[in-house]
Scaffold this active site. Structure first.
Site, PDB file in Angstrom:
ATOM      1  CB  SER A   1      14.403  34.253  71.345  1.00 31.53           C
ATOM      2  OG  SER A   1      13.873  32.991  71.839  1.00 31.53           O
TER       3      SER A   1
ATOM      4  CB  VAL B   1      15.482  38.217  73.533  1.00 29.29           C
ATOM      5  CG1 VAL B   1      13.907  38.229  74.113  1.00 29.29           C
ATOM      6  CG2 VAL B   1      16.431  39.147  74.273  1.00 29.29           C
ATOM      7  CG  ASP B   2      19.441  37.420  68.723  1.00 27.74           C
ATOM      8  OD1 ASP B   2      20.094  36.532  68.752  1.00 27.74           O
ATOM      9  OD2 ASP B   2      19.233  38.269  67.736  1.00 27.74           O
ATOM     10  N   GLY B   3      20.852  36.145  71.636  1.00 26.03           N
ATOM     11  CA  GLY B   3      22.174  36.586  72.245  1.00 26.03           C
ATOM     12  C   GLY B   3      22.878  37.734  71.500  1.00 26.03           C
TER      13      GLY B   3
END
Length: 239
Positions: free
Chosen positions: A174, A196-198
């Site tokens: 994400s 959200v984005d790791g």
């Protein structure tokens, strides 16, 4: 998520698996047969789930070749062209690294549908427990303002840290501005995060994998130090 860099990494995995089959003389050899742990964020997290996931605790569901094909075949769900646009303009949007519409809703829905189809078997969503070996897939939790690590080892200990694989893939991918955050709950509903984005909190998942191995004597009793490790790292980020 950079689609083209992801496809190239998937191609590298496919080449590796082909080489393993050739060198071993086993046409059914898979990457999971030769690697003891996998970690990844964003596209790498999706690939990690794909090549280590299983439906029967026996063999992986996907071949390495399926990783890049997934992005190539399903990319249109993440970067939807307008009804009047051509395939050429679609490719231009991909190389620009955005959906082109200014809306994250359609892209988020497309990503969610694609990964849900991959990790659902006869109406049951596969979870972190449905992997053959240890996996580590990070996201960033907006509710706690801290990184959150999806781990097979944690999932095996308690359902409170077991998450559905399609949601794990949706979460780690994400990227802000391209996809909406995702509200996640563990399979027992006890643990939640707004993911959200790791890459925002853990841009080097290789380091997480090394740390996991060095500090987990139960799973890796014969590892004394980094000299006992062989690491393969495929990056999809910018240099």
């Amino acid at each position: 998520m950079c689609l083209m860099r992801g496809i190239l990494s998937g191609k590298a995995l496919a080449y590796l698996e082909h080489a393993l089959k050739s060198k071993s003389g086993n046409p059914n050899a898979r990457i999971v047969d030769y690697f003891d742990v996998a970690a990844g964020t964003g596209v790498g997290g999706v690939f990690t789930a794909m090549i280590f996931a299983t439906k029967g605790q026996d063999r992986p569901i996907f071949k390495a070749d399926d990783t890049w094909r997934f992005l190539a075949d399903q990319g249109k769900r993440f970067y939807r062209p307008s009804s009047a646009s051509s395939s050429g303009s679609f490719l231009k949007r991909i190389f620009k690294g955005g959906s082109g519409s200014g809306s994250t809703g359609a892209a988020s829905g497309g990503l969610e549908k694609a990964v849900k189809e991959m990790f659902t078997e006869k109406g049951r969503s596969l979870t972190l427990r449905d992997t053959l070996k240890p996996v580590l897939i990070p996201c960033y939790d907006l509710s706690s303002a801290a990184p959150f690590l999806f781990s097979r080892a944690d999932a095996l200990e308690t359902e409170s840290f077991d998450f559905r694989l399609w949601e794990v893939c949706r979460a780690t991918s994400s990227e802000p501005g391209l996809f909406d955050p995702v509200l996640m709950r563990s399979v027992d509903g006890q643990t939640r995060c707004v993911a959200v984005d790791g890459g925002l909190g853990m841009s080097n998942p290789t380091a997480a994998a090394i740390t996991h191995v060095l500090h987990n004597k139960q799973e890796f009793p014969f590892v004394r130090g980094v000299e006992d490790l062989l690491v393969l790292s495929l990056g999809t980020g910018q240099l």
